[in-house]
Every structure is written in C-alpha cells, then in structure tokens.
Design a protein around this motif. Structure first.
Motif, PDB file in Angstrom:
ATOM      1  N   ASP A 118      79.745  34.282  49.307  1.00 14.39           N
ATOM      2  CA  ASP A 118      79.769  32.760  48.931  1.00 14.39           C
ATOM      3  C   ASP A 118      78.744  32.030  49.255  1.00 14.39           C
ATOM      4  O   ASP A 118      78.262  31.867  50.252  1.00 14.39           O
ATOM      5  N   LEU A 127      77.963  25.040  44.724  1.00 10.49           N
ATOM      6  CA  LEU A 127      77.541  25.239  43.574  1.00 10.49           C
ATOM      7  C   LEU A 127      78.267  23.984  42.519  1.00 10.49           C
ATOM      8  O   LEU A 127      79.560  23.745  42.600  1.00 10.49           O
ATOM      9  N   HIS A 168      92.070  32.892  44.333  1.00  7.58           N
ATOM     10  CA  HIS A 168      91.061  31.758  43.896  1.00  7.58           C
ATOM     11  C   HIS A 168      91.805  30.558  44.835  1.00  7.58           C
ATOM     12  O   HIS A 168      93.173  30.448  45.119  1.00  7.58           O
ATOM     13  N   CYS A 196      82.664  25.122  51.886  1.00  9.97           N
ATOM     14  CA  CYS A 196      82.072  25.186  50.748  1.00  9.97           C
ATOM     15  C   CYS A 196      82.225  24.228  49.729  1.00  9.97           C
ATOM     16  O   CYS A 196      83.416  23.703  49.510  1.00  9.97           O
ATOM     17  N   THR A 227      78.609  32.965  34.257  1.00  2.44           N
ATOM     18  CA  THR A 227      79.242  32.235  35.354  1.00  2.44           C
ATOM     19  C   THR A 227      78.099  31.808  36.100  1.00  2.44           C
ATOM     20  O   THR A 227      76.876  32.277  36.109  1.00  2.44           O
ATOM     21  N   VAL A 268      84.606  37.910  43.364  1.00  3.75           N
ATOM     22  CA  VAL A 268      83.346  38.018  44.148  1.00  3.75           C
ATOM     23  C   VAL A 268      83.525  38.923  45.116  1.00  3.75           C
ATOM     24  O   VAL A 268      82.729  39.994  45.430  1.00  3.75           O
TER      25      VAL A 268
HETATM   26  N1  UFG Z   1      88.207  29.630  49.745  1.00  2.00           N
HETATM   27  C1  UFG Z   1      88.801  29.535  50.714  1.00  2.00           C
HETATM   28  N2  UFG Z   1      90.067  30.055  51.070  1.00  2.00           N
HETATM   29  C2  UFG Z   1      90.816  30.986  50.235  1.00  2.00           C
HETATM   30  C3  UFG Z   1      90.118  30.965  48.910  1.00  2.00           C
HETATM   31  C4  UFG Z   1      89.102  30.744  48.725  1.00  2.00           C
HETATM   32  O1  UFG Z   1      88.302  28.878  51.791  1.00  2.00           O
HETATM   33  O2  UFG Z   1      91.816  31.427  50.361  1.00  2.00           O
HETATM   34  C5  UFG Z   1      87.079  29.253  49.541  1.00  2.00           C
HETATM   35  C6  UFG Z   1      86.021  30.337  48.744  1.00  2.00           C
HETATM   36  O3  UFG Z   1      85.359  30.663  50.132  1.00  2.00           O
HETATM   37  C7  UFG Z   1      85.101  29.331  48.044  1.00  2.00           C
HETATM   38  C8  UFG Z   1      85.915  28.288  47.461  1.00  2.00           C
HETATM   39  O4  UFG Z   1      87.040  28.369  48.086  1.00  2.00           O
HETATM   40  O5  UFG Z   1      84.347  28.481  49.003  1.00  2.00           O
HETATM   41  C9  UFG Z   1      86.338  28.685  46.043  1.00  2.00           C
HETATM   42  O6  UFG Z   1      86.567  29.944  46.157  1.00  2.00           O
HETATM   43  P1  UFG Z   1      87.361  30.531  44.675  1.00  2.00           P
HETATM   44  O7  UFG Z   1      87.472  32.260  45.217  1.00  2.00           O
HETATM   45  O8  UFG Z   1      88.182  29.933  44.368  1.00  2.00           O
HETATM   46  O9  UFG Z   1      86.104  30.695  43.410  1.00  2.00           O
HETATM   47  P2  UFG Z   1      84.594  31.194  43.649  1.00  2.00           P
HETATM   48  O10 UFG Z   1      83.494  30.058  43.965  1.00  2.00           O
HETATM   49  O11 UFG Z   1      84.305  32.205  44.892  1.00  2.00           O
HETATM   50  O12 UFG Z   1      84.217  31.898  42.304  1.00  2.00           O
HETATM   51  C10 UFG Z   1      84.840  31.296  41.080  1.00  2.00           C
HETATM   52  C11 UFG Z   1      84.953  32.208  40.122  1.00  2.00           C
HETATM   53  C12 UFG Z   1      83.915  33.101  39.946  1.00  2.00           C
HETATM   54  C13 UFG Z   1      82.639  32.179  39.518  1.00  2.00           C
HETATM   55  C14 UFG Z   1      82.504  31.081  40.597  1.00  2.00           C
HETATM   56  C15 UFG Z   1      81.496  30.111  40.112  1.00  2.00           C
HETATM   57  O13 UFG Z   1      86.064  33.273  40.668  1.00  2.00           O
HETATM   58  O14 UFG Z   1      83.928  33.885  38.686  1.00  2.00           O
HETATM   59  O15 UFG Z   1      83.501  30.650  40.834  1.00  2.00           O
HETATM   60  O16 UFG Z   1      81.577  29.201  40.931  1.00  2.00           O
HETATM   61  F1  UFG Z   1      81.642  32.821  39.286  1.00  2.00           F
END
Ligand code: UFG
Length: 330
Positions: free
Chosen positions: A283, A287, A188, A218, A118, A80
């Motif tokens: 973000d 979700l 992630h 989140c 996604t 993202v």
């Molecule tokens: N987060 C932190 N610190 C970190 C990493 C992540 O606080 O060091 C938070 C993010 O801000 C977010 C949550 O943890 O709120 C989850 O973050 P991820 O990066 O693990 O996952 P995302 O929700 O951003 O995205 C993932 C996939 C996408 C998909 C999405 C759908 O990477 O491909 O889930 O929910 F689209």
C-alpha cells in the motif's frame, strides 16, 4: 464520441467496472459483446441486451472479427494484496491475456482499444497530485502487470498503428443503479465499511495508522463508477491511430481511511466500529490524481465527485445486496 453507433467487445464485462461500461454503451445505442470467464465476475453482472461469451481473453481470436469497432479491455485480476502473495497469477493472466488479445486484434483488423490501467503503476509518488508524466515504480505485482500491458500497448501503437487509450483509475467506488461493487472475497475499503454498517462484520480493520499523512491512515482519491464510465465512452471517440493516450482518472481530492469511515457514518447514520491493524503489504501512503489531461483530451467532466454522494450510491447498492442475500436486518 460520434453519434453513430458501434459494435464493441468488452472483456471483463461481468465485473464491476466492465459491467457498468457495458450498460452505458448499450444505453447509448451500441451493440455490446461481453467476453468473461466468470473467474471473478458474475453472470448477473452482464447487462441485459449484451451478447455473452463465457471464455478467456487468451482465446479472444476465436471471437474477434472485423465486425467489432473496438475492444474495451477490463478482464484482469485486481487485488493488490493477492498479487503480492501470488505474483505469477497476475503475470500469467493480466500480461498473458493482453498479449493474446493484442495479437487477435491485429489479426482481425480491430484497431481501437480502451484499456483499464491503474494508479498502482505509479507506486509511492514523489509529487502529488500525480500526472501521467510521473515516474512509474509500482510497489506491487498487480501494478507491475498493468504497467507491462501499458508498455505492450505503446509498442503496438508505434509498430502497427493501434489507436489506444489507457485509463489509469484511482479508487473506483459507488454504483450504477443495481450494478455495484461485488468481489468475493471483498477487499476494498468502501464495500467493507458498508458491510460493517450493515452488521455483516463486527468491525472495520484500519490497515496502519502510522503513515506520513495527516491522521496516519492512507489517503486515496475516490471516483464514482459512473464518472469513470463516462471517460470510457469519451475515450472511444478520442483514440487516434498510432497514438497511445494515457489519462489518469480521479477527482483530485484525497481522503484518508478514517475520513471515509467518518463520511460513511454520516451517510448511513450507523455506527461503524473500527480497529487498528497492521499495514497491508504493497500500500502506498497517498494516491491522488491530476486528471487535467482527461479533461483536456477527452473532454471529461465528473458529475458525482463528492465522497458523500459516492458512498450514498454504494450504500443503496449494499443494502439491496444485503436484502437479496436473504438477511432480515435492514
Ligand atoms: N483499507 C483498510 N481496511 C480495509 C480495506 C482497505 O484500511 O479493510 C485501506 C487500504 O489499506 C488502503 C485503502 O483502504 O489504504 C484503500 O484500499 P482499497 O483496497 O479499497 O483500494 P487500493 O487503494 O488498495 O486499490 C484500489 C484498486 C486498485 C487500484 C488502486 C489505485 O483496488 O486496483 O485502487 O489507487 F490500483
């Protein structure tokens, strides 16, 4: 899925989810060819028994022929934050690659597709849990690029009779034996939390604690990669000519960033220091999936829905990875 064996092309099969699905297809007795340019995947991620082609999805026409029963299309950039900083990279690869793949499939007469979509296509949802009928309003170019491909697939089904299933993943985590989540750089949450537990990182940065959620961090819906893989095998059997079936895949339970860290502390028995950092661009606050349609249409039933189990499998993988990278700490 029927008991007969098939022959499948898996794009992105050197990556995390694609590699696990390729392994599961092989275990079920199918023939698998992996097409991956190794731009983000790893050669070791391709399971033993799969044929491997190092190449781009854009060039799929070179290898696709009628011997394939279906394509499972995972190859894509998926970060993202990176997509916000470099949107063109996402349009060029995710959308450009898929255009060529659909054309190559049509020309080769391969008429079944399972696509990695996604939850990011929904953006900030008005209603939770999210159903497939929710409005799509991505908050970042990654989600927008995947949504564009979903639209492209819908057109291909209507115009040319493609049988397609788009699976909209929520937050995939956990591991399938020695196959786990590994990105470079890692962004992630769960892998980073576990690297912090292993002492590879001094602390975990919590990206924002002022979201409209119970603890301000989140909320996401975490799904075990093995349960996700099950859905792909079921989708191959559910795909119907001329139909574009879209299914969300999650467990329907939301966990905040702080809850994930707390569960990881319990699972690992280790301290996981955290510091609060700025919000990360793109973000959404919450979700959480409704996977009712996947249950009904695919007959999908998750077997590892508990967050502690998901994290425990990711922890086993993270320690193995830590040792293989030559660390002396356990
Ligand atoms: N987060 C932190 N610190 C970190 C990493 C992540 O606080 O060091 C938070 C993010 O801000 C977010 C949550 O943890 O709120 C989850 O973050 P991820 O990066 O693990 O996952 P995302 O929700 O951003 O995205 C993932 C996939 C996408 C998909 C999405 C759908 O990477 O491909 O889930 O929910 F689209």
């Amino acid at each position: 899925m029927s008991n007969s064996t098939g022959t499948y092309l898996v794009t992105g099969g050197a990556g995390y989810v694609g590699g696990v699905v390729a392994a599961r297809l092989l275990a079920a007795g199918h023939a698998v060819t992996v097409l991956d340019d190794l731009s983000t995947g790893f050669r070791e991620g391709v399971p033993a028994g799969a044929e491997f082609i190092e190449g781009r999805v854009q060039d799929a026409a070179k290898w696709l022929d009628r011997s394939f029963d279906a394509v499972l299309h995972f190859a894509a950039f998926s970060q993202v934050g990176e997509s916000v900083a470099d949107p063109e990279k996402y349009w060029r690869n995710n959308v450009g690659g898929s255009v060529e793949l659909l054309r190559a499939m049509r020309q080769a007469g391969v008429r079944t597709l399972v696509f990695s979509s996604t939850a990011a296509v929904y953006g900030e949802p008005a209603v939770t849990p999210i159903t497939e009928d929710a409005p799509t309003a991505p908050t970042n170019p990654y989600g927008a690029s995947k949504l564009a491909v979903d639209h492209m697939i819908a057109g291909e089904c209507a115009a040319h009779g493609l049988a397609a299933v788009s699976l909209r993943y929520f937050n995939v985590a956990g591991a399938h034996g020695a196959q786990g989540e590994r990105h470079d750089p890692e962004t992630h949450l769960i892998p980073l939390v576990l690297r912090t537990a292993l002492g590879e990182r001094a602390h975990l940065s919590v990206f924002g604690e002022d979201y409209p959620t119970p603890d301000g961090t989140c909320v996401r819906d975490y799904i075990h990669v093995d349960d996700l893989a099950d859905a792909h095998l079921l989708a191959l059997g559910a795909a119907a000519a001329g139909e574009h079936l879209v299914c969300n895949l999650g467990n329907g339970n939301g966990f905040s960033v702080r809850e994930v860290i707390g569960t990881a502390r319990e699972v690992t028995g280790r301290p996981i220091p955290e510091v609060v950092a700025e919000r990360r661009a793109g973000d959404p606050a919450v979700l959480v999936a409704s996977a009712e349609r996947a249950r009904q249409r695919l007959g999908w039933q998750p077997t590892r829905p508990a967050l502690a189990d998901i994290i425990a499998d990711a922890w086993t993988f993270a320690r193995r990875q830590h040792r293989s990278e030559g660390s002396t700490t356990p």
